[in-house]
Design an enzyme around this catalytic site. Structure first.
Site, mmCIF file in Angstrom:
data_model
loop_
_atom_site.group_PDB
_atom_site.id
_atom_site.type_symbol
_atom_site.label_atom_id
_atom_site.label_comp_id
_atom_site.label_asym_id
_atom_site.label_seq_id
_atom_site.Cartn_x
_atom_site.Cartn_y
_atom_site.Cartn_z
ATOM 1 N N ASN A 12 0.799 -1.214 0.000
ATOM 2 C CA ASN A 12 0.000 0.000 0.000
ATOM 3 C C ASN A 12 0.839 1.274 0.000
ATOM 4 O OD1 ASN A 12 -2.883 -0.990 0.520
ATOM 5 N ND2 ASN A 12 -1.813 -1.952 2.224
ATOM 6 N N GLU A 93 -3.777 -8.909 9.979
ATOM 7 C CA GLU A 93 -3.511 -7.843 9.021
ATOM 8 C C GLU A 93 -2.339 -8.268 8.134
ATOM 9 O OE1 GLU A 93 -3.214 -5.008 6.584
ATOM 10 O OE2 GLU A 93 -4.859 -4.850 8.048
ATOM 11 N N ASP A 118 -2.177 -13.303 5.687
ATOM 12 C CA ASP A 118 -3.407 -13.279 4.899
ATOM 13 C C ASP A 118 -4.549 -13.836 5.738
ATOM 14 O OD1 ASP A 118 -4.847 -13.355 2.094
ATOM 15 O OD2 ASP A 118 -5.184 -15.317 3.017
ATOM 16 N N GLY A 119 -5.699 -13.169 5.670
ATOM 17 C CA GLY A 119 -6.818 -13.557 6.513
ATOM 18 C C GLY A 119 -7.309 -14.968 6.281
ATOM 19 N N ASP A 135 -13.051 -7.446 7.097
ATOM 20 C CA ASP A 135 -12.882 -6.043 6.709
ATOM 21 C C ASP A 135 -11.636 -5.912 5.839
ATOM 22 O OD1 ASP A 135 -13.327 -3.354 6.504
ATOM 23 O OD2 ASP A 135 -12.557 -2.853 8.501
#
Length: 292
Positions: A12, A93, A118-119, A135
């Site tokens: 990001n 996260e 990774d979720g 989320d």
């Protein structure tokens, strides 16, 4: 607003801005902010407030065990600890730099156990929870592996009896077959009960799902016992806006989940709405509206 941090991570572009009342995180998205810390505590005025209905819908509102897939800087985690003081919270996260910013600027509580992963991968080792918050969607950057029936089936398998999944869907589309319709149909094919509520003044929609059809009755009972007046008012707003998800045929699977195309369609609609507003201002000769 003062920019107190700006940089890039492996995933990001990151910008932290501070105002008199809050601290905000923006990432590489087209619309909105991704996390907020309110310096005086309390509600945020954002979708996190709506998602606080999930513990009240669960079978264990007093001491809910909460898992957040897509922790960000911990806005929802800190809110759960504030409004449900008996709860325990785990957060996952994928971006380590965001986790570091959470502690540096957003007062993430040390009570939150954080895993950088990774979720969906994390679910392989996860336990059982009363609430699982998904989320992980940022505008059109929706991870396909966290939008499919296989993923939602995994989430379901990690909910305790009477447990609730809440999903933050942050795109809207007025046309038939939009991204939210696909997500709703996919989730409804997995869970016995699912409802949505539209968040005021932005593009977010919160979806609550459970295999226990007493979910909504519990919500009514538990919110009636709230003593925090601000939270009580917020939960009334949620109750007034709840709408059932009907079963549908738009299903996302691990073999077919075109979330990028569906997201781009929604972004095109948002941009088209903005262009229509600009064209209308030009027709009226109202250049001040465009130039601010």
């Amino acid at each position: 607003d003062d920019v107190v941090y700006e940089g890039e991570s492996i995933y990001n572009y990151l910008k932290v801005q501070e105002t008199d009342s809050s601290v905000l995180l923006s990432t590489n998205v087209a619309v909105g902010v991704q996390s907020v810390y309110m310096k005086q505590g309390g509600l945020t005025g954002m979708y996190y407030d709506y998602a606080l209905a999930a513990p009240l819908m669960s079978e264990n509102p007093e001491q809910p065990e909460v898992l957040i897939l897509g922790l960000g800087t911990g806005t929802y985690a800190n809110q759960c600890l504030r409004y449900f003081p008996g709860c325990t919270v785990e957060g996952v996260e994928i971006d380590r730099d965001i986790t570091e910013l959470a502690y540096r600027y957003f007062e993430l509580s040390d009570q939150v156990r954080v895993t950088v992963e990774d979720g969906r991968a994390y679910l392989r080792q996860a336990g059982l929870y009363d609430v699982i918050m998904v989320d992980a969607y940022q505008d059109i950057t929706i991870p396909f592996q966290m939008s499919t029936v296989e993923f939602f089936s995994q989430v379901r398998s990690h909910l305790k009896p009477g447990g609730v999944m809440v999903v933050n869907m942050n795109m809207t589309s007025s046309g038939e077959g939009g991204i939210n319709e696909y997500l709703c149909d996919s989730i409804r094919s997995v869970f016995g009960c699912a409802v949505t509520v539209t968040v005021s003044n932005n593009t977010n929609t919160e979806l609550f799902a459970s295999d226990d059809e007493s979910m909504l009755a519990r919500f009514e009972e538990n919110r009636a016992g709230l003593t925090d007046l601000a939270l009580l008012s917020q939960m009334q707003t949620v109750a007034n806006g709840l709408s059932p998800c009907e079963e549908g045929e738009r299903i996302l699977t691990d073999d077919r989940a075109p979330v990028e195309l569906l997201g781009m369609r929604a972004i095109d609609e948002l941009l088209g709405d903005e262009l229509d507003w600009v064209r209308d201002a030009i027709r009226r000769g109202d250049l001040s509206a465009i130039l601010g």
